[in-house]
Write a protein that holds these residues in place. Sequence first.
Motif, PDB file in Angstrom:
ATOM      1  N   GLY A   1     114.988 -38.787 -68.131  1.00 32.05           N
ATOM      2  CA  GLY A   1     115.159 -39.325 -66.796  1.00 32.05           C
ATOM      3  C   GLY A   1     115.825 -38.390 -65.817  1.00 32.05           C
ATOM      4  O   GLY A   1     115.797 -38.628 -64.606  1.00 32.05           O
ATOM      5  N   LEU A   2     116.411 -37.294 -66.300  1.00 29.19           N
ATOM      6  CA  LEU A   2     117.218 -36.415 -65.451  1.00 29.19           C
ATOM      7  C   LEU A   2     116.609 -35.018 -65.358  1.00 29.19           C
ATOM      8  O   LEU A   2     116.063 -34.498 -66.330  1.00 29.19           O
ATOM      9  CB  LEU A   2     118.643 -36.335 -65.991  1.00 29.19           C
TER      10      LEU A   2
ATOM     11  N   ALA B   1     116.612 -41.025 -61.704  1.00 28.47           N
ATOM     12  CA  ALA B   1     117.304 -39.739 -61.786  1.00 28.47           C
ATOM     13  C   ALA B   1     118.677 -39.796 -61.129  1.00 28.47           C
ATOM     14  O   ALA B   1     119.451 -38.851 -61.233  1.00 28.47           O
ATOM     15  CB  ALA B   1     116.458 -38.653 -61.119  1.00 28.47           C
ATOM     16  N   ASN B   2     118.985 -40.906 -60.465  1.00 31.46           N
ATOM     17  CA  ASN B   2     120.290 -41.108 -59.842  1.00 31.46           C
ATOM     18  C   ASN B   2     121.265 -41.607 -60.908  1.00 31.46           C
ATOM     19  O   ASN B   2     121.023 -42.633 -61.559  1.00 31.46           O
ATOM     20  CB  ASN B   2     120.156 -42.127 -58.704  1.00 31.46           C
TER      21      ASN B   2
ATOM     22  N   PRO C   1     111.869 -36.053 -66.047  1.00 29.08           N
ATOM     23  CA  PRO C   1     111.621 -37.315 -65.337  1.00 29.08           C
ATOM     24  C   PRO C   1     110.799 -38.259 -66.215  1.00 29.08           C
ATOM     25  O   PRO C   1     109.897 -37.833 -66.936  1.00 29.08           O
ATOM     26  CB  PRO C   1     110.840 -36.881 -64.103  1.00 29.08           C
ATOM     27  N   HIS C   2     111.140 -39.535 -66.151  1.00 29.95           N
ATOM     28  CA  HIS C   2     110.400 -40.524 -66.949  1.00 29.95           C
ATOM     29  C   HIS C   2     110.521 -41.886 -66.278  1.00 29.95           C
ATOM     30  O   HIS C   2     111.297 -42.741 -66.706  1.00 29.95           O
ATOM     31  CB  HIS C   2     110.946 -40.576 -68.385  1.00 29.95           C
TER      32      HIS C   2
ATOM     33  N   ARG D   1     120.824 -30.733 -64.481  1.00 33.81           N
ATOM     34  CA  ARG D   1     120.865 -29.281 -64.639  1.00 33.81           C
ATOM     35  C   ARG D   1     119.662 -28.662 -63.925  1.00 33.81           C
ATOM     36  O   ARG D   1     118.536 -29.146 -64.060  1.00 33.81           O
ATOM     37  CB  ARG D   1     120.815 -28.927 -66.125  1.00 33.81           C
ATOM     38  N   ASP D   2     119.906 -27.588 -63.146  1.00 37.96           N
ATOM     39  CA  ASP D   2     118.782 -26.911 -62.491  1.00 37.96           C
ATOM     40  C   ASP D   2     118.562 -25.503 -63.023  1.00 37.96           C
ATOM     41  O   ASP D   2     117.627 -24.816 -62.606  1.00 37.96           O
ATOM     42  CB  ASP D   2     118.962 -26.875 -60.968  1.00 37.96           C
TER      43      ASP D   2
END
Length: 321
Positions: free
Chosen positions: A125-126, A136-137, A130-131, A104-105
């Motif tokens: 992760g998404l 993120a893929n 981020p983690h 989601r942006d």
Amino acid sequence: MSIPTTHPFAFDPTYGMTLADLRAISPPEAPAGFEAFWQKRYLQALTVDPHPELKASESRHPDWQVLDLGYTSTGGVRIGGWLLLPKDGPVRRGLVVGHGYGGRDQPDFDLAVEETAILFPCFRGLSRSPHPPISANAFFHVLHDIDKPERYIIGGCVEDLWLAVSALLALYPGLDGHIGYSGISFGGGIGALAIPFDKRIRRGQLTVPTFGDRKRWLGLPTTGSAAAVQAYQKHHGSVFETLRLYDAACAARRITVPMLAAVALFDPAVAPPCQFAVANALPQSKFNEIFILDAGHFDYPGAARQNAVLLDRLSLFFKAL
């Protein structure tokens, strides 16, 4: 109906099934220990203080105050997202909204819900969460710790949803008893897994939910996250025993709150039989509704009209919170 008849895929995204065939699908039986597995995780998640933090967002909207949101989930993972608040009127209900595997942006500004605080978390992760080393893929994200049943990434994402509810209640304690969840695709599968074990969520809406009937999910051709797991299994051995603990259809059998499920007859990314396994698992109730889409994860002539009708249904559905 406007089910697509032409498409670029090497397989039939209807899988040769009619609506009657799909409605006849029986959800799988849960493995031994399924409820205990999830109940333990939920109780552990309740011990985490989410420490929600808000700040003004660069995004602007005429009807909504937009805030950037951060909160702590299990394992100390910091989750990012947004909170929408109505510019006019009180906040009478809360809604957590889950995203698809594309991440989601920005928030969804077209949700026609009033007097509602809407929390849009990005699962670990998404996008805004981020983690490393979580990828993120989507095709690598769905494989993270898949060989470790207790640590598989999907369980962490379910916990992120539970902690989103905790964060919302920390910010607005008066919303207790008035919180719903809406999720699409990946977020739909996460919702099906989370809702039966969190009594704080009083209504749920799932659109083209994934992770239903994992045996079918592992065997049907697809362009979605299942393709990555199928490839992994081909080279590393069966992961079915792990995935049985993360079957959205098994979880959906245990949902007792009102539900609105939107499922598609044609879908190259989430096979319709797997979607209907989730929808069919919901208990028969006058409070539950199944909404039929001609297609999911694919553009088609009637898409805008059907999605508009679904948004209207969603608005009425959550107004009862």
